[in-house]
Design an enzyme around this catalytic site. Structure first.
Site, PDB file in Angstrom:
ATOM      1  N   ARG A  94       0.811  -1.237   0.000  1.00  0.00           N
ATOM      2  CA  ARG A  94       0.000   0.000   0.000  1.00  0.00           C
ATOM      3  C   ARG A  94       0.839   1.279   0.000  1.00  0.00           C
ATOM      4  NH1 ARG A  94      -3.330  -3.062   3.458  1.00  0.00           N
ATOM      5  NH2 ARG A  94      -5.101  -3.840   2.272  1.00  0.00           N
ATOM      6  N   LYS A 116       2.786  11.187 -11.663  1.00  0.00           N
ATOM      7  CA  LYS A 116       2.050  10.211 -12.473  1.00  0.00           C
ATOM      8  C   LYS A 116       2.893   8.959 -12.609  1.00  0.00           C
ATOM      9  CE  LYS A 116      -0.888  12.905 -15.533  1.00  0.00           C
ATOM     10  NZ  LYS A 116      -1.176  13.178 -16.956  1.00  0.00           N
ATOM     11  N   GLU A 158       9.999  18.102 -25.103  1.00  0.00           N
ATOM     12  CA  GLU A 158       9.241  18.398 -23.869  1.00  0.00           C
ATOM     13  C   GLU A 158       9.696  19.736 -23.271  1.00  0.00           C
ATOM     14  OE1 GLU A 158       6.716  16.524 -23.107  1.00  0.00           O
ATOM     15  OE2 GLU A 158       7.148  14.460 -23.678  1.00  0.00           O
ATOM     16  N   LYS A 200       7.069  22.610 -15.006  1.00  0.00           N
ATOM     17  CA  LYS A 200       6.258  21.418 -14.713  1.00  0.00           C
ATOM     18  C   LYS A 200       5.796  21.457 -13.250  1.00  0.00           C
ATOM     19  CE  LYS A 200       4.865  16.952 -15.056  1.00  0.00           C
ATOM     20  NZ  LYS A 200       4.976  15.707 -15.751  1.00  0.00           N
ATOM     21  N   GLU A 210      -4.963  16.651 -12.193  1.00  0.00           N
ATOM     22  CA  GLU A 210      -5.354  16.898 -13.578  1.00  0.00           C
ATOM     23  C   GLU A 210      -6.857  17.091 -13.757  1.00  0.00           C
ATOM     24  OE1 GLU A 210      -3.186  15.514 -17.540  1.00  0.00           O
ATOM     25  OE2 GLU A 210      -4.449  13.929 -16.744  1.00  0.00           O
ATOM     26  N   ARG A 214      -3.720  21.250 -15.310  1.00  0.00           N
ATOM     27  CA  ARG A 214      -2.607  20.360 -15.628  1.00  0.00           C
ATOM     28  C   ARG A 214      -2.685  19.833 -17.056  1.00  0.00           C
ATOM     29  NH1 ARG A 214       0.147  15.656 -11.813  1.00  0.00           N
ATOM     30  NH2 ARG A 214       1.516  14.863 -13.437  1.00  0.00           N
ATOM     31  N   ASN A 218      -0.407  18.508 -21.721  1.00  0.00           N
ATOM     32  CA  ASN A 218      -0.633  17.551 -22.811  1.00  0.00           C
ATOM     33  C   ASN A 218      -0.569  18.216 -24.184  1.00  0.00           C
ATOM     34  OD1 ASN A 218      -1.034  15.484 -20.988  1.00  0.00           O
ATOM     35  ND2 ASN A 218      -3.189  16.023 -20.732  1.00  0.00           N
ATOM     36  N   HIS A 221       0.207  16.301 -27.269  1.00  0.00           N
ATOM     37  CA  HIS A 221       0.185  14.883 -26.916  1.00  0.00           C
ATOM     38  C   HIS A 221      -1.014  14.117 -27.455  1.00  0.00           C
ATOM     39  CE1 HIS A 221       3.576  15.854 -24.459  1.00  0.00           C
ATOM     40  NE2 HIS A 221       3.650  14.636 -23.965  1.00  0.00           N
ATOM     41  N   HIS A 225       0.255  11.083 -29.298  1.00  0.00           N
ATOM     42  CA  HIS A 225      -0.079   9.705 -28.900  1.00  0.00           C
ATOM     43  C   HIS A 225      -0.724   8.941 -30.051  1.00  0.00           C
ATOM     44  CE1 HIS A 225      -0.130  10.679 -24.309  1.00  0.00           C
ATOM     45  NE2 HIS A 225       1.072  10.336 -24.729  1.00  0.00           N
ATOM     46  N   HIS A 238       8.764   9.010 -28.244  1.00  0.00           N
ATOM     47  CA  HIS A 238       7.690   9.828 -27.694  1.00  0.00           C
ATOM     48  C   HIS A 238       7.945  11.310 -28.018  1.00  0.00           C
ATOM     49  CE1 HIS A 238       4.677  11.257 -24.906  1.00  0.00           C
ATOM     50  NE2 HIS A 238       5.591  11.976 -24.285  1.00  0.00           N
TER      51      HIS A 238
HETATM   52  N1  LIG Z   1       4.918  10.163 -15.573  1.00  0.00           N
HETATM   53  C1  LIG Z   1       4.894  11.213 -16.373  1.00  0.00           C
HETATM   54  O1  LIG Z   1       4.418  12.284 -16.011  1.00  0.00           O
HETATM   55  C2  LIG Z   1       5.502  11.092 -17.735  1.00  0.00           C
HETATM   56  C3  LIG Z   1       5.789  12.246 -18.472  1.00  0.00           C
HETATM   57  C4  LIG Z   1       6.424  12.111 -19.702  1.00  0.00           C
HETATM   58  C5  LIG Z   1       6.741  10.856 -20.182  1.00  0.00           C
HETATM   59  N2  LIG Z   1       6.426   9.764 -19.435  1.00  0.00           N
HETATM   60  C6  LIG Z   1       6.777   8.414 -19.916  1.00  0.00           C
HETATM   61  O2  LIG Z   1       8.178   8.341 -20.013  1.00  0.00           O
HETATM   62  C7  LIG Z   1       8.527   7.389 -21.015  1.00  0.00           C
HETATM   63  C8  LIG Z   1       9.588   7.984 -21.907  1.00  0.00           C
HETATM   64  O3  LIG Z   1      10.692   8.306 -21.106  1.00  0.00           O
HETATM   65  P1  LIG Z   1      12.177   8.395 -21.700  1.00  0.00           P
HETATM   66  O4  LIG Z   1      12.132   9.209 -22.925  1.00  0.00           O
HETATM   67  O5  LIG Z   1      13.053   8.793 -20.585  1.00  0.00           O
HETATM   68  O6  LIG Z   1      12.417   6.918 -22.216  1.00  0.00           O
HETATM   69  P2  LIG Z   1      13.202   5.634 -21.618  1.00  0.00           P
HETATM   70  O7  LIG Z   1      13.042   5.515 -20.177  1.00  0.00           O
HETATM   71  O8  LIG Z   1      12.769   4.492 -22.467  1.00  0.00           O
HETATM   72  O9  LIG Z   1      14.719   5.965 -21.942  1.00  0.00           O
HETATM   73  C9  LIG Z   1      15.121   6.076 -23.292  1.00  0.00           C
HETATM   74  C10 LIG Z   1      16.329   5.190 -23.590  1.00  0.00           C
HETATM   75  O10 LIG Z   1      17.485   5.807 -23.042  1.00  0.00           O
HETATM   76  C11 LIG Z   1      18.196   4.885 -22.208  1.00  0.00           C
HETATM   77  N3  LIG Z   1      18.799   5.697 -21.177  1.00  0.00           N
HETATM   78  C12 LIG Z   1      18.213   6.245 -20.093  1.00  0.00           C
HETATM   79  N4  LIG Z   1      19.080   7.042 -19.461  1.00  0.00           N
HETATM   80  C13 LIG Z   1      20.249   6.979 -20.127  1.00  0.00           C
HETATM   81  C14 LIG Z   1      21.509   7.613 -19.972  1.00  0.00           C
HETATM   82  N5  LIG Z   1      21.740   8.500 -19.007  1.00  0.00           N
HETATM   83  N6  LIG Z   1      22.477   7.310 -20.855  1.00  0.00           N
HETATM   84  C15 LIG Z   1      22.249   6.438 -21.874  1.00  0.00           C
HETATM   85  N7  LIG Z   1      21.066   5.839 -22.098  1.00  0.00           N
HETATM   86  C16 LIG Z   1      20.084   6.112 -21.234  1.00  0.00           C
HETATM   87  C17 LIG Z   1      17.154   3.902 -21.744  1.00  0.00           C
HETATM   88  O11 LIG Z   1      17.727   2.667 -21.413  1.00  0.00           O
HETATM   89  C18 LIG Z   1      16.259   3.798 -22.982  1.00  0.00           C
HETATM   90  O12 LIG Z   1      16.808   2.891 -23.899  1.00  0.00           O
HETATM   91  C19 LIG Z   1       7.232   7.046 -21.742  1.00  0.00           C
HETATM   92  O13 LIG Z   1       6.801   5.781 -21.302  1.00  0.00           O
HETATM   93  C20 LIG Z   1       6.258   8.117 -21.293  1.00  0.00           C
HETATM   94  O14 LIG Z   1       4.919   7.658 -21.254  1.00  0.00           O
HETATM   95  C21 LIG Z   1       5.828   9.852 -18.237  1.00  0.00           C
HETATM   96 ZN   LIG Z   2       5.364  13.708 -23.097  1.00  0.00          ZN
END
Ligand SMILES: NC(=O)c1ccc[n+]([C@@H]2O[C@H](COP(=O)([O-])OP(=O)(O)OC[C@H]3O[C@@H](n4cnc5c(N)ncnc54)[C@H](O)[C@@H]3O)[C@@H](O)[C@H]2O)c1
Ligand SMILES: [Zn+2]
Length: 333
Positions: A94, A116, A158, A200, A210, A214, A218, A221, A225, A238
């Site tokens: 929990r 999130k 972003e 942010k 949201e 908030r 998006n 997005h 998406h 993304h």
């Molecule tokens: N929770 C939220 O508010 C929120 C907001 C935006 C995006 N997201 C989510 O985040 C995800 C995308 O995140 P991302 O772009 O960080 O992708 P990711 O976590 O897949 O990382 C991208 C790639 O970079 C590699 N990597 C990470 N850090 C590294 C580093 N320092 N050096 C070398 N390689 C590295 C990872 O292994 C991966 O292959 C999506 O799933 C999206 O839905 C969530």
């Molecule tokens: Zn995003």
């Protein structure tokens, strides 16, 4: 962590293979020198890791290590790791304390902030999740040095989004420094990561769950998406999808009567290389794909548009033809 009253012994570290290979040993040393330790689970990299199957692996592993309700979960990685480890932290016993150590630009300016967490379902992205705030976010800018160029420019999408929705001064700063940002001049990193992260924080502090404000985060997005989904989450990141999505949202802003300096904004957005979208992805399919986005309300889609740089608003009053036309212009078809 200690100053927040968090234990540092027997933490649960969640990372992926790429990040683990680069930074796990350093983190381990830092923990050890402070008298701490962690059990680590290393997941495969990539979006497909945000799955019930990988979540189950985290649960199994965590419960086998004898966690208690005060065991911190440390999420070391990009948004994928932050989202799934965050959801595991929210649901194990929990709720365990969560610490984000974001290592991508996306994670440092966006996903580690705001609480999130979640995973994907076969019918859509981020359909399972919860709001769960981290106890701490610890971003080391130096980790950004090992990102691929593609991940770097994807993260820039972003950053630019944050400027466009809320802060014209930050947008001006980006315009002035765009060459250095693209060339990865690390002297600029603290300034723009801190500024994008602060935007942010400001938005989510005003509307944590949201209900309204908030949603401006998006921007780009709903379109983005739909593109990601149509391309099966392959061949486009993304951030690239959001960059194209923002172009569509900007065209939509104009179609709804807003006066926007499109050329000025597009000249900044053009610094993000994006893959070309094959003609087999039709505008009709993209529009259809948007209606399965979870950010729709009842039967009407809500769109984030701009009335000017730094001024975003949400509207549901959008004719279907304007959406198709925005797609057509963004994809230059
Ligand atoms: N929770 C939220 O508010 C929120 C907001 C935006 C995006 N997201 C989510 O985040 C995800 C995308 O995140 P991302 O772009 O960080 O992708 P990711 O976590 O897949 O990382 C991208 C790639 O970079 C590699 N990597 C990470 N850090 C590294 C580093 N320092 N050096 C070398 N390689 C590295 C990872 O292994 C991966 O292959 C999506 O799933 C999206 O839905 C969530
Ligand atoms: Zn995003």
């Amino acid at each position: 962590m200690m100053s927040l009253g968090l234990q540092i012994q027997n933490c649960l570290l969640v990372t992926d293979e790429n990040v683990g290979a680069l930074y796990q040993a350093d983190l381990e040393k830092a923990f050890e020198s402070a008298g701490g330790s962690f059990h680590s689970i290393i997941l495969p990299p990539g979006e497909s890791t945000k799955s019930p199957r990988q979540l189950e692996r985290i649960y199994e592993f965590a419960l086998s290590t004898g966690i208690t309700r005060s065991t911190p979960v440390v999420a070391l990685g990009g948004g994928v790791i932050g989202d799934i480890a965050g959801f595991a932290a929210a649901t194990l016993l929990r709720g365990l304390p969560l610490v984000h150590v974001p290592t991508t630009l996306v994670a440092q300016v966006d996903s580690s902030i705001g609480g999130k967490t979640g995973l994907n379902h076969s019918t859509g992205k981020n359909l399972i999740g919860s709001f769960y705030q981290p106890r701490m976010v610890c971003a080391d800018f130096d980790t950004l040095r090992t990102l691929s160029d593609r991940e770097w420019t994807s993260g820039m999408a972003e950053v630019i989004k944050h400027a466009l929705i809320l802060d014209i001064n930050f947008f001006r700063w980006i315009e002035e420094h765009i060459d250095g940002i693209v060339a990865r001049d690390y002297k600029l990193v603290p300034a723009f990561v801190a500024c994008a992260a602060a935007i942010k924080c400001e938005v989510v502090s005003a509307d944590e769950f949201e209900s309204d404000h908030r949603m401006i985060l998006n921007f780009g997005h709903t379109f983005g998406h739909a593109l990601e989904r149509s391309l099966g989450f392959k061949s486009i990141t993304h951030g690239e999808a959001v960059a194209i999505g923002m172009k569509a949202a900007l065209h939509l802003s104009v179609l709804l009567g807003n006066k926007i300096e499109l050329d000025r904004i597009f000249s900044v957005l053009s610094s993000i290389p994006v893959p070309s979208i094959p003609d087999s992805i039709s505008i009709d399919n993209l529009c259809l794909s948007m209606t399965t986005d979870k950010k729709r309300t009842a039967l009407r889609l809500r769109f984030v548009v701009l009335s000017g740089i730094g001024k975003a608003y949400v509207t549901a009053d959008v004719p279907t033809e304007s959406v198709s036309e925005a797609w057509r212009r963004a994809l230059a078809r």
